[in-house]
Design a protein around this motif. Structure first.
Motif, PDB file in Angstrom:
ATOM      1  N   MET A 118      -7.168   4.808  -4.003  1.00  0.00           N
ATOM      2  CA  MET A 118      -7.884   3.991  -4.972  1.00  0.00           C
ATOM      3  C   MET A 118      -8.768   2.963  -4.266  1.00  0.00           C
ATOM      4  N   THR A 119      -8.261   2.382  -3.186  1.00  0.00           N
ATOM      5  CA  THR A 119      -9.046   1.409  -2.417  1.00  0.00           C
ATOM      6  C   THR A 119     -10.326   2.040  -1.901  1.00  0.00           C
ATOM      7  N   TYR A 120     -10.226   3.258  -1.417  1.00  0.00           N
ATOM      8  CA  TYR A 120     -11.412   3.960  -0.913  1.00  0.00           C
ATOM      9  C   TYR A 120     -12.441   4.122  -2.033  1.00  0.00           C
ATOM     10  N   VAL A 174     -19.910  -4.673   4.568  1.00  0.00           N
ATOM     11  CA  VAL A 174     -18.448  -4.741   4.644  1.00  0.00           C
ATOM     12  C   VAL A 174     -17.831  -3.509   3.979  1.00  0.00           C
ATOM     13  N   SER A 175     -18.370  -3.126   2.829  1.00  0.00           N
ATOM     14  CA  SER A 175     -17.867  -1.938   2.137  1.00  0.00           C
ATOM     15  C   SER A 175     -18.051  -0.704   3.003  1.00  0.00           C
ATOM     16  N   GLN A 176     -19.219  -0.592   3.605  1.00  0.00           N
ATOM     17  CA  GLN A 176     -19.492   0.551   4.466  1.00  0.00           C
ATOM     18  C   GLN A 176     -18.573   0.547   5.684  1.00  0.00           C
ATOM     19  N   SER A 177     -18.274  -0.644   6.187  1.00  0.00           N
ATOM     20  CA  SER A 177     -17.378  -0.761   7.333  1.00  0.00           C
ATOM     21  C   SER A 177     -16.004  -0.173   7.007  1.00  0.00           C
ATOM     22  N   LEU A 178     -15.486  -0.475   5.817  1.00  0.00           N
ATOM     23  CA  LEU A 178     -14.172   0.057   5.446  1.00  0.00           C
ATOM     24  C   LEU A 178     -14.226   1.573   5.281  1.00  0.00           C
ATOM     25  N   LEU A 179     -15.307   2.074   4.657  1.00  0.00           N
ATOM     26  CA  LEU A 179     -15.442   3.517   4.484  1.00  0.00           C
ATOM     27  C   LEU A 179     -15.564   4.225   5.831  1.00  0.00           C
ATOM     28  N   ASP A 180     -16.318   3.616   6.745  1.00  0.00           N
ATOM     29  CA  ASP A 180     -16.449   4.192   8.093  1.00  0.00           C
ATOM     30  C   ASP A 180     -15.100   4.201   8.805  1.00  0.00           C
ATOM     31  N   TYR A 181     -14.355   3.108   8.653  1.00  0.00           N
ATOM     32  CA  TYR A 181     -13.036   3.023   9.275  1.00  0.00           C
ATOM     33  C   TYR A 181     -12.123   4.131   8.750  1.00  0.00           C
ATOM     34  N   ASP A 203     -13.001   6.987   7.545  1.00  0.00           N
ATOM     35  CA  ASP A 203     -13.466   8.270   8.071  1.00  0.00           C
ATOM     36  C   ASP A 203     -13.014   8.468   9.514  1.00  0.00           C
ATOM     37  N   VAL A 204     -13.107   7.398  10.314  1.00  0.00           N
ATOM     38  CA  VAL A 204     -12.682   7.481  11.717  1.00  0.00           C
ATOM     39  C   VAL A 204     -11.192   7.791  11.808  1.00  0.00           C
ATOM     40  N   MET A 205     -10.416   7.216  10.895  1.00  0.00           N
ATOM     41  CA  MET A 205      -8.962   7.400  10.920  1.00  0.00           C
ATOM     42  C   MET A 205      -8.537   8.748  10.341  1.00  0.00           C
ATOM     43  N   GLY A 206      -9.483   9.439   9.718  1.00  0.00           N
ATOM     44  CA  GLY A 206      -9.149  10.747   9.159  1.00  0.00           C
ATOM     45  C   GLY A 206      -8.819  10.736   7.689  1.00  0.00           C
ATOM     46  N   GLY A 207      -9.207   9.691   6.983  1.00  0.00           N
ATOM     47  CA  GLY A 207      -8.967   9.613   5.542  1.00  0.00           C
ATOM     48  C   GLY A 207      -8.264   8.338   5.147  1.00  0.00           C
ATOM     49  N   ALA A 208      -8.313   8.040   3.849  1.00  0.00           N
ATOM     50  CA  ALA A 208      -7.741   6.789   3.345  1.00  0.00           C
ATOM     51  C   ALA A 208      -6.249   6.680   3.633  1.00  0.00           C
ATOM     52  N   GLU A 209      -5.550   7.817   3.588  1.00  0.00           N
ATOM     53  CA  GLU A 209      -4.096   7.779   3.749  1.00  0.00           C
ATOM     54  C   GLU A 209      -3.672   7.364   5.156  1.00  0.00           C
ATOM     55  N   ALA A 210      -4.593   7.492   6.130  1.00  0.00           N
ATOM     56  CA  ALA A 210      -4.254   7.146   7.514  1.00  0.00           C
ATOM     57  C   ALA A 210      -4.635   5.714   7.875  1.00  0.00           C
ATOM     58  N   CYS A 211      -5.181   4.975   6.927  1.00  0.00           N
ATOM     59  CA  CYS A 211      -5.659   3.618   7.204  1.00  0.00           C
ATOM     60  C   CYS A 211      -4.494   2.633   7.346  1.00  0.00           C
ATOM     61  N   ASP A 212      -4.717   1.631   8.175  1.00  0.00           N
ATOM     62  CA  ASP A 212      -3.765   0.536   8.330  1.00  0.00           C
ATOM     63  C   ASP A 212      -4.019  -0.461   7.196  1.00  0.00           C
ATOM     64  N   PRO A 213      -3.020  -0.729   6.350  1.00  0.00           N
ATOM     65  CA  PRO A 213      -3.216  -1.681   5.247  1.00  0.00           C
ATOM     66  C   PRO A 213      -3.753  -3.028   5.712  1.00  0.00           C
ATOM     67  N   MET A 226       0.823  -1.204   0.000  1.00  0.00           N
ATOM     68  CA  MET A 226       0.000   0.000   0.000  1.00  0.00           C
ATOM     69  C   MET A 226       0.861   1.260   0.000  1.00  0.00           C
ATOM     70  N   ASP A 227       0.404   2.270  -0.741  1.00  0.00           N
ATOM     71  CA  ASP A 227       0.987   3.593  -0.659  1.00  0.00           C
ATOM     72  C   ASP A 227      -0.154   4.601  -0.764  1.00  0.00           C
ATOM     73  N   ARG A 228       0.186   5.869  -0.829  1.00  0.00           N
ATOM     74  CA  ARG A 228      -0.841   6.913  -0.822  1.00  0.00           C
ATOM     75  C   ARG A 228      -1.838   6.727  -1.954  1.00  0.00           C
ATOM     76  N   GLU A 229      -1.341   6.434  -3.146  1.00  0.00           N
ATOM     77  CA  GLU A 229      -2.224   6.325  -4.304  1.00  0.00           C
ATOM     78  C   GLU A 229      -3.140   5.103  -4.218  1.00  0.00           C
TER      79      GLU A 229
END
Length: 307
Positions: free
Chosen positions: A220-222, A243-250, A252-262, A213-216
């Motif tokens: 894209m995953t989001y 499941v899709s909504q769960s990832l999107l919610d996660y 959002d909680v983390m502050g954006g896709a770039e802050a997500c744990d791969p 995973m990287d920023r791009e």
């Protein structure tokens, strides 16, 4: 008339793409690399890149691509002018251009009716809207390979036939209005689940090709999850939607896709893959998948916040 609208990767096998040569023209190196990675992950055999239209023409001198992806806005020579010079070679010999009929796919951040008309008049075949997903890139390859347009050479226009009755924007099957609702639902659900599985696999291959995973790829995953949620909702596939909504919610909680744990993204990928692989009647397994997903995500969030 029934018309195939399934996702490209479901129709085009890697063997069909292995012999392809694709030229990507974009002055933004990150975008150029990402498109190249998507193409290679899909099975495209050879990919060359150029940072503007003039450099693309230099590559054309020695290399005859089967397809060109070009950004619209670039310095020196933009995508429209590059397209025009290529098409013009059909009537005025240009030793730089080996094939004036080469399919050209325009990359653009906007797609107004006016923009479409301008690009069509220049001789563009198809469009990919930024930000893109693997499916949007691969589907355009499918269009130019499996539905080639007649090439027109006239006093007022040179390029692919601009007439098209439909745009491929939906990945499900075409249905007749008189089909029973339960039959339509079954066909739609099956086709949509296959489409979701194909796009997720394409995304996984892109991530693997980039070494993780990287920023791009996070961004894209989001976007892919947004599309997955939409598709699942259309055919009332509640668990895949959750499941899709769960990832999107996660995210959002983390502050954006770039802050997500791969690792959390992989947990969601695995959950969707499991749900798609088992019969929907297996309620017990589906319940366990959702329970395990919820527990794993909540645990990851707590650990991250504690750190």
């Amino acid at each position: 008339m029934t018309q195939n609208r399934t996702l490209a990767a479901a129709n085009l096998r890697p063997a069909d793409l292995a012999g392809l040569k694709v030229l990507v023209v974009d002055d933004h190196s990150v975008t150029s690399r990402l498109i190249g990675d998507v193409l290679r992950a899909a099975g495209v055999g050879q990919v060359e890149t150029a940072s503007d239209g003039l450099r693309a023409r230099e590559i054309l001198k020695r290399w005859d691509p089967h397809i060109i992806f070009t950004d619209w806005n670039m310095p020196v020579m933009d995508g429209l002018e590059l397209t025009r010079t290529i098409r013009r070679a059909a009537v005025v010999k240009d030793t730089v251009v080996p094939n004036p009929r080469v399919p050209i796919i325009m990359l653009t951040a906007t797609r107004s009716a006016r923009d479409v008309e301008i690009a069509r008049r220049a001789g563009v075949n198809e469009f990919v809207i930024k930000p893109f997903t693997p499916a949007s890139v691969i589907s355009r390859i499918q269009l130019v390979l499996t539905r080639p347009r007649e090439f027109i050479v006239s006093e007022v226009y040179i390029g692919p036939d601009r007439r098209r009755r439909t745009e491929i924007s939906y990945s499900g099957v075409m249905r007749r209005a008189q089909d029973p609702a339960e039959v339509m639902d079954k066909l739609d659900r099956q086709s949509t689940r296959e489409t979701i599985g194909v796009e997720l696999e394409a995304l996984r291959r892109v991530i693997a090709s980039r070494g993780g995973m990287d920023r791009e790829t996070l961004q894209m995953t989001y976007r892919v999850m947004q599309h997955t949620r939409h598709r699942a909702r259309q055919v009332r596939d509640q668990l895949v939607e959750e499941v899709s909504q769960s990832l999107l919610d996660y995210a959002d909680v983390m502050g954006g896709a770039e802050a997500c744990d791969p690792a959390v993204l992989e947990i969601h990928f695995d959950a969707i893959r499991t749900l798609l692989a088992v019969p929907e009647t297996n309620v017990k397994l589906a319940t366990n998948v959702m329970r395990d997903l919820t527990v794993a995500v909540q645990k990851k969030i707590k650990v991250t916040k504690a750190a």
